[in-house]
Structures are given as structure tokens and as C-alpha cells.
Design a protein around this motif. Structure first.
Motif, PDB file in Angstrom:
ATOM      1  N   HIS A 118       4.007  12.764  66.298  1.00 32.30           N
ATOM      2  CA  HIS A 118       2.954  11.807  66.609  1.00 32.30           C
ATOM      3  C   HIS A 118       2.559  11.993  68.066  1.00 32.30           C
ATOM      4  O   HIS A 118       3.314  12.546  68.875  1.00 32.30           O
ATOM      5  CB  HIS A 118       3.411  10.358  66.365  1.00 32.30           C
ATOM      6  CG  HIS A 118       4.422   9.867  67.345  1.00 32.30           C
ATOM      7  ND1 HIS A 118       5.787  10.061  67.182  1.00 32.30           N
ATOM      8  CD2 HIS A 118       4.285   9.196  68.533  1.00 32.30           C
ATOM      9  CE1 HIS A 118       6.425   9.529  68.198  1.00 32.30           C
ATOM     10  NE2 HIS A 118       5.560   8.992  69.033  1.00 32.30           N
ATOM     11  N   ASP A 143      -6.661  20.557  63.520  1.00 32.51           N
ATOM     12  CA  ASP A 143      -5.291  20.730  64.007  1.00 32.51           C
ATOM     13  C   ASP A 143      -4.534  21.895  63.375  1.00 32.51           C
ATOM     14  O   ASP A 143      -3.581  22.405  63.967  1.00 32.51           O
ATOM     15  CB  ASP A 143      -4.479  19.453  63.778  1.00 32.51           C
ATOM     16  CG  ASP A 143      -4.910  18.326  64.692  1.00 32.51           C
ATOM     17  OD1 ASP A 143      -5.958  18.449  65.360  1.00 32.51           O
ATOM     18  OD2 ASP A 143      -4.199  17.300  64.746  1.00 32.51           O
ATOM     19  N   ASN A 173      -3.588  13.563  59.068  1.00 32.91           N
ATOM     20  CA  ASN A 173      -3.407  12.803  60.298  1.00 32.91           C
ATOM     21  C   ASN A 173      -3.836  11.367  60.044  1.00 32.91           C
ATOM     22  O   ASN A 173      -4.883  11.139  59.425  1.00 32.91           O
ATOM     23  CB  ASN A 173      -4.254  13.378  61.434  1.00 32.91           C
ATOM     24  CG  ASN A 173      -3.731  14.682  61.969  1.00 32.91           C
ATOM     25  OD1 ASN A 173      -2.854  15.299  61.371  1.00 32.91           O
ATOM     26  ND2 ASN A 173      -4.276  15.125  63.082  1.00 32.91           N
ATOM     27  N   TRP A 175      -4.869   8.186  62.162  1.00 37.63           N
ATOM     28  CA  TRP A 175      -5.297   7.860  63.525  1.00 37.63           C
ATOM     29  C   TRP A 175      -5.596   6.369  63.637  1.00 37.63           C
ATOM     30  O   TRP A 175      -6.368   5.822  62.847  1.00 37.63           O
ATOM     31  CB  TRP A 175      -6.529   8.684  63.867  1.00 37.63           C
ATOM     32  CG  TRP A 175      -6.969   8.620  65.301  1.00 37.63           C
ATOM     33  CD1 TRP A 175      -6.596   9.455  66.303  1.00 37.63           C
ATOM     34  CD2 TRP A 175      -7.870   7.669  65.885  1.00 37.63           C
ATOM     35  NE1 TRP A 175      -7.215   9.096  67.490  1.00 37.63           N
ATOM     36  CE2 TRP A 175      -8.001   8.001  67.257  1.00 37.63           C
ATOM     37  CE3 TRP A 175      -8.585   6.575  65.387  1.00 37.63           C
ATOM     38  CZ2 TRP A 175      -8.810   7.287  68.125  1.00 37.63           C
ATOM     39  CZ3 TRP A 175      -9.388   5.844  66.263  1.00 37.63           C
ATOM     40  CH2 TRP A 175      -9.495   6.201  67.607  1.00 37.63           C
ATOM     41  N   ARG A 176      -4.958   5.716  64.610  1.00 40.78           N
ATOM     42  CA  ARG A 176      -5.120   4.276  64.783  1.00 40.78           C
ATOM     43  C   ARG A 176      -5.360   3.957  66.266  1.00 40.78           C
ATOM     44  O   ARG A 176      -4.584   4.399  67.128  1.00 40.78           O
ATOM     45  CB  ARG A 176      -3.849   3.545  64.329  1.00 40.78           C
ATOM     46  CG  ARG A 176      -3.916   2.012  64.487  1.00 40.78           C
ATOM     47  CD  ARG A 176      -2.545   1.369  64.323  1.00 40.78           C
ATOM     48  NE  ARG A 176      -1.928   1.661  63.053  1.00 40.78           N
ATOM     49  CZ  ARG A 176      -2.109   0.943  61.930  1.00 40.78           C
ATOM     50  NH1 ARG A 176      -2.907  -0.114  61.954  1.00 40.78           N
ATOM     51  NH2 ARG A 176      -1.490   1.283  60.821  1.00 40.78           N
ATOM     52  N   TYR A 188     -15.792  12.539  63.331  1.00 39.17           N
ATOM     53  CA  TYR A 188     -15.306  13.486  62.336  1.00 39.17           C
ATOM     54  C   TYR A 188     -16.496  13.987  61.535  1.00 39.17           C
ATOM     55  O   TYR A 188     -17.452  13.260  61.260  1.00 39.17           O
ATOM     56  CB  TYR A 188     -14.263  12.831  61.411  1.00 39.17           C
ATOM     57  CG  TYR A 188     -14.233  11.321  61.517  1.00 39.17           C
ATOM     58  CD1 TYR A 188     -15.077  10.525  60.753  1.00 39.17           C
ATOM     59  CD2 TYR A 188     -13.401  10.709  62.441  1.00 39.17           C
ATOM     60  CE1 TYR A 188     -15.073   9.149  60.887  1.00 39.17           C
ATOM     61  CE2 TYR A 188     -13.408   9.334  62.593  1.00 39.17           C
ATOM     62  CZ  TYR A 188     -14.244   8.548  61.803  1.00 39.17           C
ATOM     63  OH  TYR A 188     -14.262   7.199  61.956  1.00 39.17           O
ATOM     64  N   VAL A 236      -7.587   2.239  60.211  1.00 37.16           N
ATOM     65  CA  VAL A 236      -7.092   3.581  60.511  1.00 37.16           C
ATOM     66  C   VAL A 236      -7.982   4.622  59.850  1.00 37.16           C
ATOM     67  O   VAL A 236      -8.696   4.332  58.881  1.00 37.16           O
ATOM     68  CB  VAL A 236      -5.618   3.766  60.062  1.00 37.16           C
ATOM     69  CG1 VAL A 236      -4.719   2.752  60.738  1.00 37.16           C
ATOM     70  CG2 VAL A 236      -5.501   3.674  58.549  1.00 37.16           C
ATOM     71  N   SER A 273      -4.656   5.187  71.601  1.00 35.71           N
ATOM     72  CA  SER A 273      -4.527   5.446  70.171  1.00 35.71           C
ATOM     73  C   SER A 273      -3.212   6.140  69.868  1.00 35.71           C
ATOM     74  O   SER A 273      -2.557   6.685  70.755  1.00 35.71           O
ATOM     75  CB  SER A 273      -5.692   6.327  69.686  1.00 35.71           C
ATOM     76  OG  SER A 273      -5.676   7.589  70.359  1.00 35.71           O
ATOM     77  N   GLU A 275      -1.747   8.909  66.792  1.00 39.02           N
ATOM     78  CA  GLU A 275      -2.030   9.701  65.597  1.00 39.02           C
ATOM     79  C   GLU A 275      -0.714  10.236  65.047  1.00 39.02           C
ATOM     80  O   GLU A 275       0.125  10.757  65.777  1.00 39.02           O
ATOM     81  CB  GLU A 275      -3.024  10.820  65.881  1.00 39.02           C
ATOM     82  CG  GLU A 275      -2.596  11.786  66.961  1.00 39.02           C
ATOM     83  CD  GLU A 275      -3.769  12.365  67.721  1.00 39.02           C
ATOM     84  OE1 GLU A 275      -4.055  13.566  67.508  1.00 39.02           O
ATOM     85  OE2 GLU A 275      -4.374  11.638  68.530  1.00 39.02           O
ATOM     86  N   ARG A 277       1.039  12.805  62.258  1.00 41.56           N
ATOM     87  CA  ARG A 277       0.756  14.029  61.486  1.00 41.56           C
ATOM     88  C   ARG A 277       1.819  14.147  60.402  1.00 41.56           C
ATOM     89  O   ARG A 277       3.025  14.156  60.698  1.00 41.56           O
ATOM     90  CB  ARG A 277       0.757  15.249  62.400  1.00 41.56           C
ATOM     91  CG  ARG A 277      -0.303  15.165  63.491  1.00 41.56           C
ATOM     92  CD  ARG A 277      -0.251  16.354  64.440  1.00 41.56           C
ATOM     93  NE  ARG A 277      -1.209  16.210  65.521  1.00 41.56           N
ATOM     94  CZ  ARG A 277      -0.967  15.592  66.669  1.00 41.56           C
ATOM     95  NH1 ARG A 277       0.245  15.082  66.889  1.00 41.56           N
ATOM     96  NH2 ARG A 277      -1.899  15.480  67.588  1.00 41.56           N
TER      97      ARG A 277
END
Length: 284
Positions: A118, A143, A173, A175-176, A188, A236, A273, A275, A277
């Protein structure tokens, strides 16, 4: 001059600068930590283009729901976490990881989740890749390449990798934002708007003991970019970074980038944030 992507009438959007890779004959690379003496940390050259980024909140609910990790490569999921501060590493890797494992299973139907790392971002945003970067990265990228995604299974779960790799595998991923996003939101690209053969360039990510591979993204005016304005910690984003099961019409990856929001007030607080993975398996 850059060509701006135009949103459909009635949709709210912001026009801003994105950084895209300039293709060269040499394979792009960047180091995850300090490079060897005399070696530049990266050879990536970027160019800026104006891009319109559509606010998903301006879409009707039924239209927004059509954006899923399998159709577009990204998906907005409502989820409140018990973790609020994200300063206790043990709480993150135990309690928060468990929350995210269950969330991914619920949303995807996957059987097993393995979270392999993360990143928490609290510093100002930057366009430069490199070991010191822990602010929002203002550079379009993915990524993992398919090669790197498949290798992650063998790197993290070597004793089970051959068996697990026979089934469907993804890297997602999660993401928050840690606080409501004012500046440097995450954008995105809709997978259906990119050319996966031409828009991405394999890029070496050089760790101290191994070399991974990411995608850098080239500019294409056909790309459609989205974000969620004023995103809160209870919202998220799932980003698909790898998909082993190639099916016509299925999203295989998600280009993404932070961007400078020209409508953000002066002195807006740095975006914060986390993230996650995760390797996602559809068989035990």
C-alpha cells in the motif's frame, strides 16, 4: 498545439494539463530508490497536453453504474472504513487490509485476495517518478504490464503460483482519499477509449533486487478521462491494473493520473490518500 477531449453536452468537466510520455528508441525506466552512481533516476521524457476530465457526478446514476472494472477498468464503490487516521502501520496492515479484502470479494465475487502493498500519499503532487515521491503523481501510467502482473503471483506466492495462475487473476488497486479531495484528484481513462496496442509503453521499474514493469501512457485525443469531484473517504475507486483472462469487450488495464484542478481554491490543502494493491484470484 494540444487537442482537448470534449465531453458530451450537459456533462460537467474540467480542462487541465496531463503529462504523457514522449516515445524514444530507448526503453523507458525509473528507479524505485537511489540509482547507481552516475546513472540518472529516469530517462522518461514527458509532454503536457490539455485534457477534459468529466466529473462522474454529472452523470445520471444509471449511467455512472455502467463504469465497472470489467467494462471501463474503474469502478466507484461506497465504503466506510473503521480506520480514519491511517497513521498506525499495524492497524493498516491488519484491520484495514481485512476490510479491503472483504470489499473486493463482495464487489467482484473473487475467492481469494492477497494484498501485497500500500502507499499513503500526503506530500504535494509531482510529475516525477522516483523513490522520494509520495505525493499524488501527475503522470499518466498503469502500475503493471501483463508481464509484471503475471510475475507478481510468482513473486509473492511462489509455492502456489503455478496452480493459482491457471485460474483468472487480476491486480486491483483500491484508492481512497483520507480527507475530502479539494485539489489533485485522481483521474482514470475509460478502457474502451484507449488503444492498448499504441497508447501504452512498457517501462522498467528498477528495484534494488529485481526489475518490474509498468506502462507509461502516450497522449491520444480519443482517450476519455473521468474523475469524482469532491471525493470523500467513504467513496473508493477500484482500478484494474492487470487481467489474466482476455475476453472481447473486457477492460484489461486502467491508465490513471493525478491532476491539478484549476477550479480548486488558492491554498487548497494537499490531497491525502491511500491505495491498496491486491492480487485477486477467482479460485482458492
Amino acid at each position: 498545439m494540444s487537442v482537448a477531449v470534449q465531453s458530451a453536452p450537459g456533462l460537467a468537466s474540467v480542462q487541465t494539463d496531463f503529462n504523457f510520455i514522449i516515445p524514444t528508441e530507448e526503453k523507458p525506466y525509473f528507479y524505485s530508490s537511489a540509482p547507481p552512481e552516475g546513472k540518472p533516476p529516469t530517462n522518461i521524457a514527458s509532454e503536457s497536453h490539455k485534457v477534459n476530465v468529466t466529473d462522474l457526478r454529472s452523470l445520471p446514476d444509471e449511467e455512472r453504474a455502467k463504469f465497472t472494472i470489467d467494462t471501463a477498468g474503474f469502478q466507484i464503490v461506497k465504503h466506510e472504513s473503521a480506520e480514519k487516521e491511517f497513521v498506525d502501520e499495524e492497524a493498516i496492515t491488519t484491520k484495514y487490509y481485512k476490510e479491503i479484502e472483504e470489499l473486493i470479494k463482495r464487489e467482484t465475487g473473487a475467492k481469494r485476495i492477497f494484498i501485497f502493498d500500500h502507499t499513503i500519499r500526503r506530500a504535494p503532487h509531482t510529475a516525477a517518478p522516483g523513490p522520494a515521491v509520495r505525493g499524488p503523481v501527475q503522470r499518466a501510467h498503469v502500475d503493471q504490464t501483463p508481464k509484471a502482473g503475471a510475475a507478481r503471483v510468482f513473486y509473492h506466492l511462489p509455492e502456489e503460483a503455478e496452480r493459482l495462475s491457471k485460474g483468472r487473476v487480476q491486480i486491483i488497486n483500491v484508492w481512497r482519499p483520507l480527507k475530502p479531495v479539494v485539489d489533485a484528484p485522481l483521474a482514470y481513462a475509460d478502457y474502451s477509449s484507449i488503444d492498448p496496442e499504441k497508447d501504452v509503453i512498457a517501462t522498467d521499474l528498477i528495484y534494488p533486487h529485481r526489475t518490474g514493469e509498468t506502462y507509461s501512457v502516450k497522449y491520444n485525443p480519443a482517450q476519455r478521462w473521468y474523475y469524482l469531484r469532491d471525493q470523500t473517504p467513504g467513496e473508493v475507486v477500484f482500478l484494474k491494473c492487470y487481467e489474466s483472462e482476455v475476453v472481447p469487450g473486457r477492460a484489461l488495464l486502467t491508465p490513471h493520473s493525478a491532476f491539478v484542478d484549476p477550479t480548486a481554491p488558492a491554498g487548497a490543502p494537499n490531497r491525502e490518500s491511500i491505495e491498496i494493491r491486491a492480487l485477486v484470484f477467482y479460485q482458492e
